[in-house]
Motif scaffolding. Sequence first.
Motif, PDB file in Angstrom:
ATOM      1  N   LEU A  37       0.838  -1.187   0.000  1.00 22.93           N
ATOM      2  CA  LEU A  37       0.000   0.000   0.000  1.00 22.93           C
ATOM      3  C   LEU A  37       0.879   1.246   0.000  1.00 22.93           C
ATOM      4  CD1 LEU A  37      -2.948   1.106   0.395  1.00 22.93           C
ATOM      5  CD2 LEU A  37      -2.500   1.007   2.848  1.00 22.93           C
ATOM      6  N   GLN A  38       0.533   2.228  -0.828  1.00 23.53           N
ATOM      7  CA  GLN A  38       1.260   3.489  -0.834  1.00 23.53           C
ATOM      8  C   GLN A  38       0.415   4.556  -0.148  1.00 23.53           C
ATOM      9  OE1 GLN A  38       4.077   4.425  -4.010  1.00 23.53           O
ATOM     10  NE2 GLN A  38       2.902   6.297  -4.363  1.00 23.53           N
ATOM     11  N   ILE A  39       0.938   5.113   0.926  1.00 22.45           N
ATOM     12  CA  ILE A  39       0.242   6.099   1.754  1.00 22.45           C
ATOM     13  C   ILE A  39       0.992   7.419   1.656  1.00 22.45           C
ATOM     14  CG2 ILE A  39      -0.444   6.691   4.109  1.00 22.45           C
ATOM     15  CD1 ILE A  39      -0.478   3.671   4.711  1.00 22.45           C
ATOM     16  N   GLU A  40       0.250   8.506   1.405  1.00 16.91           N
ATOM     17  CA  GLU A  40       0.906   9.802   1.220  1.00 16.91           C
ATOM     18  C   GLU A  40       0.354  10.857   2.171  1.00 16.91           C
ATOM     19  OE1 GLU A  40       0.855  11.042  -2.870  1.00 16.91           O
ATOM     20  OE2 GLU A  40       1.233   9.001  -3.596  1.00 16.91           O
ATOM     21  N   VAL A  41       1.252  11.736   2.593  1.00 20.22           N
ATOM     22  CA  VAL A  41       0.884  12.942   3.333  1.00 20.22           C
ATOM     23  C   VAL A  41       1.279  14.128   2.463  1.00 20.22           C
ATOM     24  CG1 VAL A  41       1.324  14.383   5.353  1.00 20.22           C
ATOM     25  CG2 VAL A  41       1.120  11.897   5.610  1.00 20.22           C
ATOM     26  N   VAL A  42       0.291  14.954   2.119  1.00 19.11           N
ATOM     27  CA  VAL A  42       0.520  16.125   1.273  1.00 19.11           C
ATOM     28  C   VAL A  42       0.180  17.376   2.081  1.00 19.11           C
ATOM     29  CG1 VAL A  42      -0.035  17.279  -0.893  1.00 19.11           C
ATOM     30  CG2 VAL A  42      -0.109  14.775  -0.760  1.00 19.11           C
ATOM     31  N   THR A  43       1.127  18.300   2.177  1.00 16.42           N
ATOM     32  CA  THR A  43       0.898  19.555   2.907  1.00 16.42           C
ATOM     33  C   THR A  43       1.261  20.733   2.021  1.00 16.42           C
ATOM     34  OG1 THR A  43       3.110  19.384   3.895  1.00 16.42           O
ATOM     35  CG2 THR A  43       1.257  18.558   5.191  1.00 16.42           C
ATOM     36  N   GLN A  44       0.593  21.851   2.246  1.00 14.34           N
ATOM     37  CA  GLN A  44       0.828  23.068   1.474  1.00 14.34           C
ATOM     38  C   GLN A  44       0.968  24.263   2.401  1.00 14.34           C
ATOM     39  OE1 GLN A  44      -2.538  23.311  -1.160  1.00 14.34           O
ATOM     40  NE2 GLN A  44      -1.815  21.656  -2.490  1.00 14.34           N
ATOM     41  N   SER A  45       1.872  25.157   2.045  1.00 16.41           N
ATOM     42  CA  SER A  45       2.057  26.380   2.820  1.00 16.41           C
ATOM     43  C   SER A  45       2.823  27.385   1.964  1.00 16.41           C
ATOM     44  CB  SER A  45       2.827  26.105   4.116  1.00 16.41           C
ATOM     45  OG  SER A  45       3.067  27.308   4.813  1.00 16.41           O
ATOM     46  N   GLU A  46       2.630  28.667   2.268  1.00 19.23           N
ATOM     47  CA  GLU A  46       3.385  29.695   1.573  1.00 19.23           C
ATOM     48  C   GLU A  46       4.865  29.609   1.944  1.00 19.23           C
ATOM     49  OE1 GLU A  46       1.777  33.535   2.263  1.00 19.23           O
ATOM     50  OE2 GLU A  46      -0.145  33.091   1.278  1.00 19.23           O
ATOM     51  N   ASN A  47       5.133  29.104   3.125  1.00 18.94           N
ATOM     52  CA  ASN A  47       6.507  28.990   3.615  1.00 18.94           C
ATOM     53  C   ASN A  47       6.961  27.528   3.528  1.00 18.94           C
ATOM     54  OD1 ASN A  47       8.447  28.400   6.071  1.00 18.94           O
ATOM     55  ND2 ASN A  47       8.698  30.573   5.552  1.00 18.94           N
ATOM     56  N   LEU A  48       8.106  27.290   2.899  1.00 22.76           N
ATOM     57  CA  LEU A  48       8.593  25.919   2.706  1.00 22.76           C
ATOM     58  C   LEU A  48       8.848  25.231   4.027  1.00 22.76           C
ATOM     59  CD1 LEU A  48       9.602  23.579   1.010  1.00 22.76           C
ATOM     60  CD2 LEU A  48      11.815  24.726   0.815  1.00 22.76           C
TER      61      LEU A  48
ATOM     62  N   LEU B 256       4.805   6.748   1.780  1.00 23.16           N
ATOM     63  CA  LEU B 256       5.278   5.508   2.384  1.00 23.16           C
ATOM     64  C   LEU B 256       4.793   4.308   1.581  1.00 23.16           C
ATOM     65  CD1 LEU B 256       4.565   5.924   6.214  1.00 23.16           C
ATOM     66  CD2 LEU B 256       6.766   6.181   5.055  1.00 23.16           C
ATOM     67  N   SER B 257       5.642   3.302   1.463  1.00 21.29           N
ATOM     68  CA  SER B 257       5.239   2.010   0.933  1.00 21.29           C
ATOM     69  C   SER B 257       5.154   1.052   2.111  1.00 21.29           C
ATOM     70  CB  SER B 257       6.252   1.511  -0.101  1.00 21.29           C
ATOM     71  OG  SER B 257       5.876   0.235  -0.587  1.00 21.29           O
ATOM     72  N   VAL B 258       3.979   0.446   2.296  1.00 20.05           N
ATOM     73  CA  VAL B 258       3.734  -0.407   3.462  1.00 20.05           C
ATOM     74  C   VAL B 258       3.338  -1.804   3.002  1.00 20.05           C
ATOM     75  CG1 VAL B 258       2.401  -0.699   5.583  1.00 20.05           C
ATOM     76  CG2 VAL B 258       2.946   1.608   4.763  1.00 20.05           C
ATOM     77  N   GLU B 259       4.045  -2.808   3.497  1.00 20.15           N
ATOM     78  CA  GLU B 259       3.682  -4.198   3.215  1.00 20.15           C
ATOM     79  C   GLU B 259       2.761  -4.710   4.317  1.00 20.15           C
ATOM     80  OE1 GLU B 259       6.964  -6.790   2.533  1.00 20.15           O
ATOM     81  OE2 GLU B 259       7.241  -6.107   0.466  1.00 20.15           O
ATOM     82  N   ILE B 260       1.648  -5.328   3.896  1.00 11.36           N
ATOM     83  CA  ILE B 260       0.660  -5.848   4.835  1.00 11.36           C
ATOM     84  C   ILE B 260       0.565  -7.356   4.609  1.00 11.36           C
ATOM     85  CG2 ILE B 260      -1.739  -5.676   5.622  1.00 11.36           C
ATOM     86  CD1 ILE B 260      -1.790  -2.894   4.218  1.00 11.36           C
ATOM     87  N   HIS B 261       0.925  -8.123   5.619  1.00 12.66           N
ATOM     88  CA  HIS B 261       1.010  -9.576   5.452  1.00 12.66           C
ATOM     89  C   HIS B 261      -0.298 -10.298   5.740  1.00 12.66           C
ATOM     90  CE1 HIS B 261       5.387  -9.663   4.805  1.00 12.66           C
ATOM     91  NE2 HIS B 261       5.401  -8.599   5.606  1.00 12.66           N
ATOM     92  N   ASP B 262      -1.301  -9.584   6.170  1.00  8.44           N
ATOM     93  CA  ASP B 262      -2.651 -10.136   6.304  1.00  8.44           C
ATOM     94  C   ASP B 262      -3.571  -9.248   5.479  1.00  8.44           C
ATOM     95  OD1 ASP B 262      -5.160 -11.067   6.956  1.00  8.44           O
ATOM     96  OD2 ASP B 262      -4.795 -11.163   9.111  1.00  8.44           O
ATOM     97  N   VAL B 263      -3.976  -9.727   4.294  1.00  9.00           N
ATOM     98  CA  VAL B 263      -4.757  -8.890   3.380  1.00  9.00           C
ATOM     99  C   VAL B 263      -6.113  -8.505   3.963  1.00  9.00           C
ATOM    100  CG1 VAL B 263      -3.603  -9.737   1.301  1.00  9.00           C
ATOM    101  CG2 VAL B 263      -5.617 -10.940   2.167  1.00  9.00           C
TER     102      VAL B 263
END
Length: 218
Positions: A35-46, A103-110
């Motif tokens: 599973l690919q999980i992403e956190v996306v944030t935005q701001s005027e200041n880096l 993040l790439s996350v491996e899940i061993h119990d589907v």
Amino acid sequence: MLDYSTVNQHPFVNVRFISVEGNSKIEVKPDLAELQIEVVTQSENLEDAQSENALKMNDVIQSLLALNIEQRDIRTAFFNVFPRYDYIEGKQVFRGYEVTNALSVEIHDVNDVGLVIDTALKNGANRISQLTFKLENESGYYQQALQMALQDAHEKAIAISSKLKLSYMPLPIEIVEQTSGGRPILFKTAAAAQSSMETPIETGTITIEATLKVKYQF
């Protein structure tokens, strides 16, 4: 598909050849998910965008560890920083920065995939960009499929030799493995939605195929 050449008689030696194609297909329930999980944030200041992103991603990782997902099954897939612009009356106007940590996350119990998705979203993730179902021991299933393909080829050779009234049992003298297709991938994009119900995930099946071209001598 049955693909065989015309029986050949060598002009000087009493040798006959038949070529056939053996096929097999195995349907298997996946037992591993990535599973690919992403956190996306935005701001005027880096710096603000990076700081907020780091805090949220840390919360996501801790929530995954609390689900007994091993640290070794969590790894960074990519990290991007992009400047954001709008175009107003043909002019480029700077709007700040967008930071994405995946993040790439491996899940061993589907059976836990839905729970993992919901937990990540509730703890700061705001995008689920890819879900792939796999097999822990795919090579083992493929070896089984190869054996079945060889048996299929052998049965075809016997059927042909019987029809042509050949008196000898076929002897395989050349076996060529053919490459097969890929694996199913489910792509999913999700927003950060709150719900008391677990996200439903259907794993389906993975098809393992094997094909052999076998040349027999009679």
